[in-house]
Design an enzyme around this catalytic site. Sequence first.
Site, PDB file in Angstrom:
ATOM      1  N   HIS A  14       0.861  -1.192   0.000  1.00  0.00           N
ATOM      2  CA  HIS A  14       0.000   0.000   0.000  1.00  0.00           C
ATOM      3  C   HIS A  14       0.896   1.241   0.000  1.00  0.00           C
ATOM      4  CE1 HIS A  14      -2.821   3.071   1.208  1.00  0.00           C
ATOM      5  NE2 HIS A  14      -3.785   2.256   0.827  1.00  0.00           N
ATOM      6  N   GLU A  27       0.753   3.910   1.532  1.00  0.00           N
ATOM      7  CA  GLU A  27       1.058   4.458   2.864  1.00  0.00           C
ATOM      8  C   GLU A  27       2.206   3.681   3.521  1.00  0.00           C
ATOM      9  OE1 GLU A  27      -2.966   4.395   4.335  1.00  0.00           O
ATOM     10  OE2 GLU A  27      -3.449   6.018   2.941  1.00  0.00           O
ATOM     11  N   GLU A  76      -4.039   2.048  -7.336  1.00  0.00           N
ATOM     12  CA  GLU A  76      -4.437   3.145  -6.457  1.00  0.00           C
ATOM     13  C   GLU A  76      -3.524   4.348  -6.700  1.00  0.00           C
ATOM     14  OE1 GLU A  76      -6.696   1.719  -2.746  1.00  0.00           O
ATOM     15  OE2 GLU A  76      -4.574   1.708  -2.269  1.00  0.00           O
TER      16      GLU A  76
HETATM   17  P1  PGA Z   1      -9.554   6.004   0.278  1.00  0.00           P
HETATM   18  O1  PGA Z   1      -8.343   4.997   0.485  1.00  0.00           O
HETATM   19  O2  PGA Z   1     -10.713   5.207  -0.233  1.00  0.00           O
HETATM   20  O3  PGA Z   1      -9.811   6.589   1.636  1.00  0.00           O
HETATM   21  O4  PGA Z   1      -9.125   7.016  -0.714  1.00  0.00           O
HETATM   22  C1  PGA Z   1      -8.131   3.927  -0.376  1.00  0.00           C
HETATM   23  C2  PGA Z   1      -6.921   3.143   0.066  1.00  0.00           C
HETATM   24  O5  PGA Z   1      -5.957   3.746   0.554  1.00  0.00           O
HETATM   25  O6  PGA Z   1      -6.896   1.908  -0.040  1.00  0.00           O
END
Ligand code: PGA
Length: 276
Positions: A126, A128, A196
């Site tokens: 991910h 993050e 994403e």
């Molecule tokens: P979000 O996050 O739907 O809050 O934009 C998606 C994700 O990080 O998987």
Amino acid sequence: MNKKIIIANWKMNGSFDDAQIWVENFNHKLAKLDQKSLSKIVLCPPAIMIDFIDELLLESEFAQIEKTQKNVAEIEEKELEKLVANIRKINLGAQDCSPHEKGAFTGDISAKMIKDCGANYVILGHSERRQNHKESDELISEKITAAKKEGLTPILCIGESKAQRESEEFKNFLKNQLEKSIPHNLKIEKIIVAYEPIWSIGTGLIPSCKQIEETLEFIKNELTKNKNISVFKILYGGSVNAKNSGEILKTKNVDGLLVGGASLDAEGFLEIIKSA
Ligand code: PGA
């Protein structure tokens, strides 16, 4: 029928009480929907809550079994597992796992521990984690290997930054992420790739459906070239909510959604499921 996959990523949100209310509310309302056309649902709570949620789900599944069959205590373990698997509508997943099997890795959680808690999926790479924990593609590839070893289905996240999207280089960047994050020397029966775009996560900004279609087409072609992969699904993630999910799900090449913020509200998430 090709079912969509809708994944909830709770990130580091919610208390155990919140989780219980969410699961009870969601489960109750989910039971009223047409079960045949229901998407595959995967819930990825904080790892520490997986076992707790699995127990909550089991409680309601045992109650259902006892309504139509006998006391669960009288059913043989293997048989009971089968019955539960047949009625389970919410699959569980983690948001990360260690590349290692065990050892001196303070704070880490192994793929086996995740599996033992009742999960079958794990989100890896991910953005993050790539940003906040400096995770490299190479590390993510090792994590996919560890996940596969335990029979967890990896949900690999890839996505470009705003600057990369604006330069013509973003496709090369995605290609590179796919090449380096997916292990080369491993047969992968099943992998989920979530596209994403970083600029879309939690911002309310989303690519147009045309852009999603084209980017997923590109990812699909890249994955098709990889002879080690038997089955793959490609999801879109980033600022998905109940208002835009229907349109995104109708977009060509979209096999499902990875939902962050909007999955924290059980009713909102149910609306997303209903839009499939
Ligand atoms: P979000 O996050 O739907 O809050 O934009 C998606 C994700 O990080 O998987």
